[in-house]
Design a protein around this motif. Structure first.
Motif, PDB file in Angstrom:
ATOM      1  N   TRP A  93       0.850  -1.199   0.000  1.00 56.03           N
ATOM      2  CA  TRP A  93       0.000   0.000   0.000  1.00 56.03           C
ATOM      3  C   TRP A  93       0.880   1.240   0.000  1.00 56.03           C
ATOM      4  O   TRP A  93       2.107   1.171   0.155  1.00 56.03           O
ATOM      5  CB  TRP A  93      -0.911  -0.005   1.228  1.00 56.03           C
ATOM      6  CG  TRP A  93      -0.175   0.027   2.530  1.00 56.03           C
ATOM      7  CD1 TRP A  93       0.217   1.124   3.244  1.00 56.03           C
ATOM      8  CD2 TRP A  93       0.302  -1.115   3.259  1.00 56.03           C
ATOM      9  NE1 TRP A  93       0.896   0.752   4.370  1.00 56.03           N
ATOM     10  CE2 TRP A  93       0.960  -0.614   4.412  1.00 56.03           C
ATOM     11  CE3 TRP A  93       0.228  -2.495   3.063  1.00 56.03           C
ATOM     12  CZ2 TRP A  93       1.542  -1.451   5.347  1.00 56.03           C
ATOM     13  CZ3 TRP A  93       0.822  -3.326   3.991  1.00 56.03           C
ATOM     14  CH2 TRP A  93       1.467  -2.809   5.128  1.00 56.03           C
ATOM     15  N   ASP A  94       0.255   2.392  -0.194  1.00 56.18           N
ATOM     16  CA  ASP A  94       0.935   3.683  -0.158  1.00 56.18           C
ATOM     17  C   ASP A  94       0.333   4.543   0.940  1.00 56.18           C
ATOM     18  O   ASP A  94      -0.833   4.373   1.312  1.00 56.18           O
ATOM     19  CB  ASP A  94       0.811   4.412  -1.507  1.00 56.18           C
ATOM     20  CG  ASP A  94       1.536   3.658  -2.617  1.00 56.18           C
ATOM     21  OD1 ASP A  94       2.573   3.037  -2.330  1.00 56.18           O
ATOM     22  OD2 ASP A  94       1.049   3.693  -3.774  1.00 56.18           O
TER      23      ASP A  94
ATOM     24  N   ILE B 223       3.806   5.580  11.886  1.00 49.67           N
ATOM     25  CA  ILE B 223       4.789   4.791  12.636  1.00 49.67           C
ATOM     26  C   ILE B 223       4.489   3.294  12.579  1.00 49.67           C
ATOM     27  O   ILE B 223       5.202   2.507  13.195  1.00 49.67           O
ATOM     28  CB  ILE B 223       4.840   5.248  14.099  1.00 49.67           C
ATOM     29  CG1 ILE B 223       3.481   5.031  14.776  1.00 49.67           C
ATOM     30  CG2 ILE B 223       5.276   6.699  14.189  1.00 49.67           C
ATOM     31  CD1 ILE B 223       3.497   5.290  16.275  1.00 49.67           C
ATOM     32  N   GLY B 224       3.473   2.884  11.849  1.00 48.98           N
ATOM     33  CA  GLY B 224       3.140   1.459  11.772  1.00 48.98           C
ATOM     34  C   GLY B 224       1.903   1.225  10.925  1.00 48.98           C
ATOM     35  O   GLY B 224       1.400   2.136  10.253  1.00 48.98           O
ATOM     36  N   TYR B 225       1.431  -0.005  10.971  1.00 42.74           N
ATOM     37  CA  TYR B 225       0.261  -0.362  10.189  1.00 42.74           C
ATOM     38  C   TYR B 225      -0.510  -1.476  10.902  1.00 42.74           C
ATOM     39  O   TYR B 225       0.014  -2.164  11.787  1.00 42.74           O
ATOM     40  CB  TYR B 225       0.650  -0.814   8.779  1.00 42.74           C
ATOM     41  CG  TYR B 225       1.528  -2.048   8.748  1.00 42.74           C
ATOM     42  CD1 TYR B 225       0.964  -3.330   8.759  1.00 42.74           C
ATOM     43  CD2 TYR B 225       2.910  -1.946   8.714  1.00 42.74           C
ATOM     44  CE1 TYR B 225       1.755  -4.453   8.742  1.00 42.74           C
ATOM     45  CE2 TYR B 225       3.709  -3.067   8.694  1.00 42.74           C
ATOM     46  CZ  TYR B 225       3.134  -4.315   8.711  1.00 42.74           C
ATOM     47  OH  TYR B 225       3.922  -5.442   8.702  1.00 42.74           O
ATOM     48  N   ALA B 226      -1.741  -1.642  10.461  1.00 44.72           N
ATOM     49  CA  ALA B 226      -2.587  -2.728  10.967  1.00 44.72           C
ATOM     50  C   ALA B 226      -3.353  -3.304   9.778  1.00 44.72           C
ATOM     51  O   ALA B 226      -3.817  -2.563   8.905  1.00 44.72           O
ATOM     52  CB  ALA B 226      -3.552  -2.226  12.024  1.00 44.72           C
ATOM     53  N   ILE B 227      -3.457  -4.637   9.728  1.00 36.20           N
ATOM     54  CA  ILE B 227      -4.117  -5.320   8.617  1.00 36.20           C
ATOM     55  C   ILE B 227      -5.199  -6.235   9.188  1.00 36.20           C
ATOM     56  O   ILE B 227      -4.929  -7.056  10.083  1.00 36.20           O
ATOM     57  CB  ILE B 227      -3.114  -6.142   7.787  1.00 36.20           C
ATOM     58  CG1 ILE B 227      -2.056  -5.226   7.164  1.00 36.20           C
ATOM     59  CG2 ILE B 227      -3.834  -6.923   6.687  1.00 36.20           C
ATOM     60  CD1 ILE B 227      -0.977  -5.976   6.405  1.00 36.20           C
ATOM     61  N   LEU B 228      -6.368  -6.090   8.652  1.00 38.03           N
ATOM     62  CA  LEU B 228      -7.475  -6.987   8.991  1.00 38.03           C
ATOM     63  C   LEU B 228      -7.647  -7.978   7.845  1.00 38.03           C
ATOM     64  O   LEU B 228      -7.912  -7.602   6.708  1.00 38.03           O
ATOM     65  CB  LEU B 228      -8.772  -6.204   9.196  1.00 38.03           C
ATOM     66  CG  LEU B 228     -10.023  -7.050   9.444  1.00 38.03           C
ATOM     67  CD1 LEU B 228      -9.884  -7.864  10.731  1.00 38.03           C
ATOM     68  CD2 LEU B 228     -11.273  -6.175   9.509  1.00 38.03           C
ATOM     69  N   GLN B 229      -7.463  -9.254   8.165  1.00 40.73           N
ATOM     70  CA  GLN B 229      -7.538 -10.323   7.160  1.00 40.73           C
ATOM     71  C   GLN B 229      -8.645 -11.294   7.574  1.00 40.73           C
ATOM     72  O   GLN B 229      -8.663 -11.786   8.704  1.00 40.73           O
ATOM     73  CB  GLN B 229      -6.184 -11.041   7.076  1.00 40.73           C
ATOM     74  CG  GLN B 229      -6.225 -12.377   6.348  1.00 40.73           C
ATOM     75  CD  GLN B 229      -4.975 -13.192   6.618  1.00 40.73           C
ATOM     76  OE1 GLN B 229      -3.875 -12.664   6.785  1.00 40.73           O
ATOM     77  NE2 GLN B 229      -5.144 -14.502   6.687  1.00 40.73           N
TER      78      GLN B 229
ATOM     79  N   GLU C  57       1.671  -3.868  13.543  1.00 46.78           N
ATOM     80  CA  GLU C  57       3.111  -3.668  13.707  1.00 46.78           C
ATOM     81  C   GLU C  57       3.390  -2.166  13.780  1.00 46.78           C
ATOM     82  O   GLU C  57       2.901  -1.385  12.955  1.00 46.78           O
ATOM     83  CB  GLU C  57       3.895  -4.288  12.546  1.00 46.78           C
ATOM     84  CG  GLU C  57       5.399  -4.197  12.731  1.00 46.78           C
ATOM     85  CD  GLU C  57       6.162  -4.950  11.656  1.00 46.78           C
ATOM     86  OE1 GLU C  57       7.393  -4.832  11.621  1.00 46.78           O
ATOM     87  OE2 GLU C  57       5.510  -5.648  10.862  1.00 46.78           O
ATOM     88  N   VAL C  58       4.213  -1.780  14.748  1.00 45.14           N
ATOM     89  CA  VAL C  58       4.573  -0.369  14.936  1.00 45.14           C
ATOM     90  C   VAL C  58       6.095  -0.214  14.862  1.00 45.14           C
ATOM     91  O   VAL C  58       6.834  -1.202  14.799  1.00 45.14           O
ATOM     92  CB  VAL C  58       4.043   0.167  16.280  1.00 45.14           C
ATOM     93  CG1 VAL C  58       2.529   0.195  16.289  1.00 45.14           C
ATOM     94  CG2 VAL C  58       4.589  -0.656  17.435  1.00 45.14           C
ATOM     95  N   ASN C  59       6.527   1.052  14.881  1.00 48.20           N
ATOM     96  CA  ASN C  59       7.950   1.378  14.772  1.00 48.20           C
ATOM     97  C   ASN C  59       8.556   0.792  13.501  1.00 48.20           C
ATOM     98  O   ASN C  59       9.629   0.178  13.511  1.00 48.20           O
ATOM     99  CB  ASN C  59       8.733   0.889  15.999  1.00 48.20           C
ATOM    100  CG  ASN C  59       8.280   1.569  17.274  1.00 48.20           C
ATOM    101  OD1 ASN C  59       7.881   2.734  17.262  1.00 48.20           O
ATOM    102  ND2 ASN C  59       8.308   0.834  18.378  1.00 48.20           N
ATOM    103  N   THR C  60       7.878   0.970  12.412  1.00 47.85           N
ATOM    104  CA  THR C  60       8.343   0.473  11.129  1.00 47.85           C
ATOM    105  C   THR C  60       7.884   1.426  10.037  1.00 47.85           C
ATOM    106  O   THR C  60       6.870   2.114  10.170  1.00 47.85           O
ATOM    107  CB  THR C  60       7.814  -0.937  10.854  1.00 47.85           C
ATOM    108  OG1 THR C  60       8.302  -1.373   9.575  1.00 47.85           O
ATOM    109  CG2 THR C  60       6.297  -0.958  10.836  1.00 47.85           C
ATOM    110  N   THR C  61       8.645   1.447   8.975  1.00 50.43           N
ATOM    111  CA  THR C  61       8.282   2.234   7.793  1.00 50.43           C
ATOM    112  C   THR C  61       7.898   1.336   6.624  1.00 50.43           C
ATOM    113  O   THR C  61       7.807   1.809   5.493  1.00 50.43           O
ATOM    114  CB  THR C  61       9.455   3.134   7.377  1.00 50.43           C
ATOM    115  OG1 THR C  61      10.612   2.323   7.122  1.00 50.43           O
ATOM    116  CG2 THR C  61       9.785   4.145   8.465  1.00 50.43           C
ATOM    117  N   ASN C  62       7.711   0.066   6.891  1.00 53.94           N
ATOM    118  CA  ASN C  62       7.347  -0.860   5.823  1.00 53.94           C
ATOM    119  C   ASN C  62       5.998  -0.482   5.220  1.00 53.94           C
ATOM    120  O   ASN C  62       5.088  -0.021   5.911  1.00 53.94           O
ATOM    121  CB  ASN C  62       7.280  -2.297   6.355  1.00 53.94           C
ATOM    122  CG  ASN C  62       8.649  -2.831   6.714  1.00 53.94           C
ATOM    123  OD1 ASN C  62       9.662  -2.355   6.206  1.00 53.94           O
ATOM    124  ND2 ASN C  62       8.695  -3.825   7.594  1.00 53.94           N
TER     125      ASN C  62
END
Length: 211
Positions: A27-28, A36-42, A55-60
């Motif tokens: 994603w963009d 500072i992080g992301y969350a994915i609902l699957q 996941e936090v503290n990441t730039t992925n």
């Protein structure tokens, strides 16, 4: 409405590298927002399974989904995590995993295996680097061979010049002839010790002519 201190929702959510038991979500994030992080609902479309990844503290901007069921329909949504909370969920994205016997077409660009493509590029780069190294070595070998040849020619020329210089001077010089003066030789008989009257002087013809 989104909270003013929370980041906006992710955009351009896509699913790639589809396999029987895994897939990659990317994603963009809009520029100018601190994420500072992301969350994915699957979740499976039939509702049998639901998973939440955070996941936090990441730039992925991508995540690999593991342990998926083969030939199954899934729905995912992505959220950005900021300093003051989470964004709203992105649009729902649907995808279907492959069967174990399925293989992706070789000309598929959207669902191609990025890892394999990366390996192929690395191999191409390595082949190109080897070709360049071989070409440089051949050029150096040619330069060294040319230098050695020129050195041998110069060495032979110097050797020939030294031989010519060391030849005896008698081979190149003419015998000296007496200029002026008188040559006199004495022919003495057996009575040399008896006195000068027993010796006769042989004078050059030039001296006789002068006298």
């Amino acid at each position: 409405l989104p909270h003013p201190d929370r980041p906006p929702s992710p955009v351009n959510v896509t699913v790639t590298q589809l396999k029987a038991n895994s897939a990659t979500v990317s994603w963009d994030v809009p520029e100018g927002d601190v994420v500072i992080g992301y969350a994915i609902l699957q979740q499976r479309q039939d509702g049998q399974m639901q998973r939440f990844i955070r996941e936090v503290n990441t730039t992925n901007r991508a995540c690999v989904l593991w342990d998926l069921a083969e030939d199954a329909d899934y729905i995912i949504q992505v959220q950005s995590i900021g300093l003051y909370g989470e964004s709203q969920a992105s649009k729902r994205v649907h995808f279907r995993t492959l069967k174990e016997t399925d293989r992706l077409p070789s000309n598929s660009s959207n669902q191609g295996d990025i890892t394999m493509e990366g390996l192929d590029k690395d191999r191409q780069l390595q082949t190109g680097e080897i070709i360049i190294i071989v070409a440089v070595l051949l050029m150096w070998a040619a330069v060294i061979a040319l230098f050695c040849r020129q050195y041998d020619i110069i060495k032979d020329n110097d050797s020939n010049n030294n031989k010519e210089k060391t030849k005896p001077s008698s081979e190149h010089s003419t015998p000296e002839r007496p200029s002026g003066g008188l040559l006199r030789s004495k022919v003495c008989g057996e009575g040399w010790q008896e006195g000068w009257h027993t010796c006769c002087e042989v004078l050059p013809a030039q001296f006789l002519a002068l006298s």
